[in-house]
Write a protein that holds these residues in place. Structure first.
Motif, PDB file in Angstrom:
ATOM      1  N   GLU A 231       0.836  -1.203   0.000  1.00 21.85           N
ATOM      2  CA  GLU A 231       0.000   0.000   0.000  1.00 21.85           C
ATOM      3  C   GLU A 231       0.867   1.247   0.000  1.00 21.85           C
ATOM      4  O   GLU A 231       2.009   1.222   0.472  1.00 21.85           O
ATOM      5  N   THR A 241      -3.698  10.125  -3.322  1.00 22.54           N
ATOM      6  CA  THR A 241      -4.053   8.904  -4.053  1.00 22.54           C
ATOM      7  C   THR A 241      -3.644   7.701  -3.219  1.00 22.54           C
ATOM      8  O   THR A 241      -2.518   7.631  -2.722  1.00 22.54           O
ATOM      9  N   TYR A 242      -4.592   6.792  -3.058  1.00 22.11           N
ATOM     10  CA  TYR A 242      -4.325   5.535  -2.353  1.00 22.11           C
ATOM     11  C   TYR A 242      -4.104   4.449  -3.394  1.00 22.11           C
ATOM     12  O   TYR A 242      -4.895   4.294  -4.332  1.00 22.11           O
ATOM     13  N   ARG A 243      -3.011   3.696  -3.237  1.00 26.47           N
ATOM     14  CA  ARG A 243      -2.704   2.600  -4.149  1.00 26.47           C
ATOM     15  C   ARG A 243      -2.434   1.345  -3.334  1.00 26.47           C
ATOM     16  O   ARG A 243      -1.847   1.418  -2.256  1.00 26.47           O
ATOM     17  N   ARG A 244      -2.861   0.196  -3.885  1.00 27.90           N
ATOM     18  CA  ARG A 244      -2.595  -1.060  -3.193  1.00 27.90           C
ATOM     19  C   ARG A 244      -2.626  -2.229  -4.183  1.00 27.90           C
ATOM     20  O   ARG A 244      -3.143  -2.116  -5.293  1.00 27.90           O
ATOM     21  N   THR A 245      -2.037  -3.354  -3.727  1.00 25.16           N
ATOM     22  CA  THR A 245      -2.073  -4.583  -4.508  1.00 25.16           C
ATOM     23  C   THR A 245      -3.307  -5.394  -4.119  1.00 25.16           C
ATOM     24  O   THR A 245      -3.847  -5.251  -3.011  1.00 25.16           O
ATOM     25  N   THR A 254      -3.432  -4.181  -9.248  1.00 19.07           N
ATOM     26  CA  THR A 254      -3.154  -3.005  -8.436  1.00 19.07           C
ATOM     27  C   THR A 254      -4.268  -2.000  -8.689  1.00 19.07           C
ATOM     28  O   THR A 254      -4.815  -1.915  -9.795  1.00 19.07           O
ATOM     29  N   ALA A 256      -5.711   2.119  -7.828  1.00 21.83           N
ATOM     30  CA  ALA A 256      -5.426   3.483  -7.380  1.00 21.83           C
ATOM     31  C   ALA A 256      -6.748   4.222  -7.266  1.00 21.83           C
ATOM     32  O   ALA A 256      -7.574   4.177  -8.180  1.00 21.83           O
ATOM     33  N   ASP A 258      -8.417   8.057  -6.091  1.00 24.18           N
ATOM     34  CA  ASP A 258      -8.123   9.455  -5.769  1.00 24.18           C
ATOM     35  C   ASP A 258      -9.015   9.954  -4.647  1.00 24.18           C
ATOM     36  O   ASP A 258     -10.201   9.606  -4.561  1.00 24.18           O
ATOM     37  N   ALA A 274     -10.901   6.171 -10.031  1.00 21.43           N
ATOM     38  CA  ALA A 274     -10.028   5.037  -9.729  1.00 21.43           C
ATOM     39  C   ALA A 274      -9.466   4.462 -11.015  1.00 21.43           C
ATOM     40  O   ALA A 274     -10.001   4.699 -12.107  1.00 21.43           O
ATOM     41  N   ARG A 275      -8.362   3.736 -10.885  1.00 16.96           N
ATOM     42  CA  ARG A 275      -7.774   2.998 -12.002  1.00 16.96           C
ATOM     43  C   ARG A 275      -7.409   1.601 -11.521  1.00 16.96           C
ATOM     44  O   ARG A 275      -6.963   1.433 -10.392  1.00 16.96           O
ATOM     45  N   ASP A 361       4.857  -2.452  -9.349  1.00 16.98           N
ATOM     46  CA  ASP A 361       4.268  -1.195  -9.816  1.00 16.98           C
ATOM     47  C   ASP A 361       4.726  -0.088  -8.869  1.00 16.98           C
ATOM     48  O   ASP A 361       4.080   0.210  -7.868  1.00 16.98           O
TER      49      ASP A 361
END
Length: 472
Positions: A231, A241-245, A254, A256, A258, A274-275, A361
């Motif tokens: 994370e 932006t929050y990103r995690r696996t 993964t 992401a 916002d 989100a992406r 990533d």
């Protein structure tokens, strides 16, 4: 004309977005079904039919409105809150269980026969599990058609359809056009993403929510808990932006999301951008559902705020933060382990047992370790919990019975009521948990989890040091 339907019709007349996803209305003369806030001309009452789900409207021969896109509304908060068989079934279907295991697999998880599940769902929501899963596949197909340049044939199977013919027939029935025609009607934003070269840019998503959404406290919590390797939270407050696996049924991914909420049309809710990057597109539905649980996007903030705002102790907190959410998790088993170990302990487990991504990533390099790996390498309470998760003694999936899961957790050596409350609130998505040590009276039911989140958010705000990163 029943009083219940009168209320629904008034919601349609006033284009009340509070009811988007709670029910759908269809117009007999046009053959179209819509969300309550649809900006089209209000139909005559005699021509309107009401349905609990989009699948029920589709099953009655109605097509989705191209203007209000009723398939894109937030899910009904009722299904996340309910602890009965129908609520559990709806959560499992949303997680893609019918696509992966069929109706027999769904029934087995619920402890009923397939016929009993069919009967209960049809009676409650007007559609059986196959129809509900079909509506969900159609929504997934629309997202992929409009946001990616993938071939139509590949999209058909990625969406969960058994054949291209079934895919074509469903798209025509639900959207009154061909897959190519649906792709051509994509909004300008989605066409731009498609031209940008997805999947290199990921699959763009609008994660819709109803009513106000307090993103700041959610991202504050995620930042405080973020475990390196799986994370990260980047950017300044208000634009983070929050990103995690993600470990998913067919592969990995993964995500992401916002922080900045986007406003919809007047009187509607909004969405979070989100992406998603997925190794297998069949996991799109499941990954979206897990993000929605993490960010609590299917909540009904109007019902929560009305109940809690009537309490003198909570009224000023609700007024200051209308629409405060009770975050869940993208991985219930991971959350249970982290409830025991904390952030530092979870980081140790990732380094020791976590599986590396085939293609890292940025700073996202690992998946959180699976329970079986932890059970083989850890002892004590953590080892006992991991073993119980691995062998199914403790179930935390979307269809788990919350009371049974809580009893199984408390039966583990060394696992106390405080950790069980955290797991029940966040891993099981229970909206009505009163942790030990918190004064949470029955008058706050059925939203005690949200009341506790208000109290803790206010406490964090008062305890935060001054500076640009202080909680708002």
């Amino acid at each position: 004309m029943t009083q219940y339907e009168d209320t629904r019709y008034e919601a349609v007349r006033s284009r009340d977005a509070r009811f988007d996803g709670e029910f759908f209305f269809a117009v007999r003369t046009t053959g179209i079904y819509c969300r309550p806030s649809c900006p089209a001309v209000t139909p005559k009452r005699d021509n309107v039919r009401f349905y609990r789900t989009a699948a029920a409207a589709q099953g009655s021969g109605f097509r989705a409105c191209r203007r209000c896109r009723p398939d894109a509304v937030p899910g009904s908060a009722e299904w996340d809150a309910r602890a009965d068989t129908v609520g559990r079934a709806m959560r499992l279907i949303a997680d893609g269980v019918v696509d992966r295991e069929g109706v027999p697999g769904l029934a087995a998880r619920l402890g009923y026969s397939a016929r009993q599940v069919q009967r209960q769902l049809t009676a409650e929501v007007g559609a059986g599990p196959v129809a509900l899963a079909r509506a969900q596949r159609a929504h997934t197909a629309r997202i992929l058609l409009q946001t990616t340049a993938l071939p139509v044939t590949e999209i058909a199977f990625a969406s969960g359809f058994a054949s291209v013919r079934q895919f074509n027939d469903t798209v025509r029935a639900v959207y009154a056009t061909t897959p190519s025609g649906l792709r051509a009607t994509a909004p300008a934003r989605d066409r731009a993403w498609r031209r940008a070269g997805a999947p290199a840019a990921g699959i763009p998503l609008r994660l819709a929510h109803r009513g106000p959404y307090q993103a700041g406290p959610v991202f504050d919590l995620l930042r405080s808990e973020a475990v390196p390797g799986i994370e990260e939270v980047t950017g300044p407050p208000g634009r983070r932006t929050y990103r995690r696996t993600l470990r998913l049924p067919h592969g990995t991914g993964t995500a992401a999301v916002d922080e900045r909420p986007r406003a919809g049309a007047p009187r509607t809710g909004g969405w979070l951008d989100a992406r998603l990057h997925l190794t297998d597109l069949r996991d799109l539905t499941t990954s979206v559902r897990r993000l929605r649980r993490l960010f609590d996007l299917d909540a009904d903030p109007y019902a929560v705020d009305e109940r809690l705002g009537a309490d003198p102790r909570l009224a000023p907190l609700v007024a200051a933060r209308p629409g405060l959410r009770s975050p869940g998790t993208a991985d219930p088993e991971e959350l249970a382990v982290r409830a025991l170990t904390g952030r530092a302990g979870a980081e140790r487990l990732v380094r020791r047992y976590g599986k590396r991504l085939d293609a890292p990533d940025g700073t996202l390099t690992h998946l959180f370790p699976e329970p079986a790996a932890l059970a083989a390498g850890e002892d004590g309470t953590l080892g006992a919990l991991a073993a119980a998760l691995a062998d199914g003694t403790v179930r935390l999936d979307p269809g788990a019975d919350r009371e049974e899961s809580a009893r199984a957790l408390l039966a583990l050596p060394g696992l106390d009521a405080a950790a069980t409350a955290v797991i029940r609130t966040r891993a099981l998505g229970d909206p009505d948990v009163a942790p030990p040590g918190e004064d949470a009276p029955d008058t706050w039911r059925p939203w005690r989890s949200y009341a506790v989140r208000h109290l803790r958010t206010d406490r964090d705000r008062r305890d935060a040091p001054p500076g640009p990163d202080a909680a708002p």
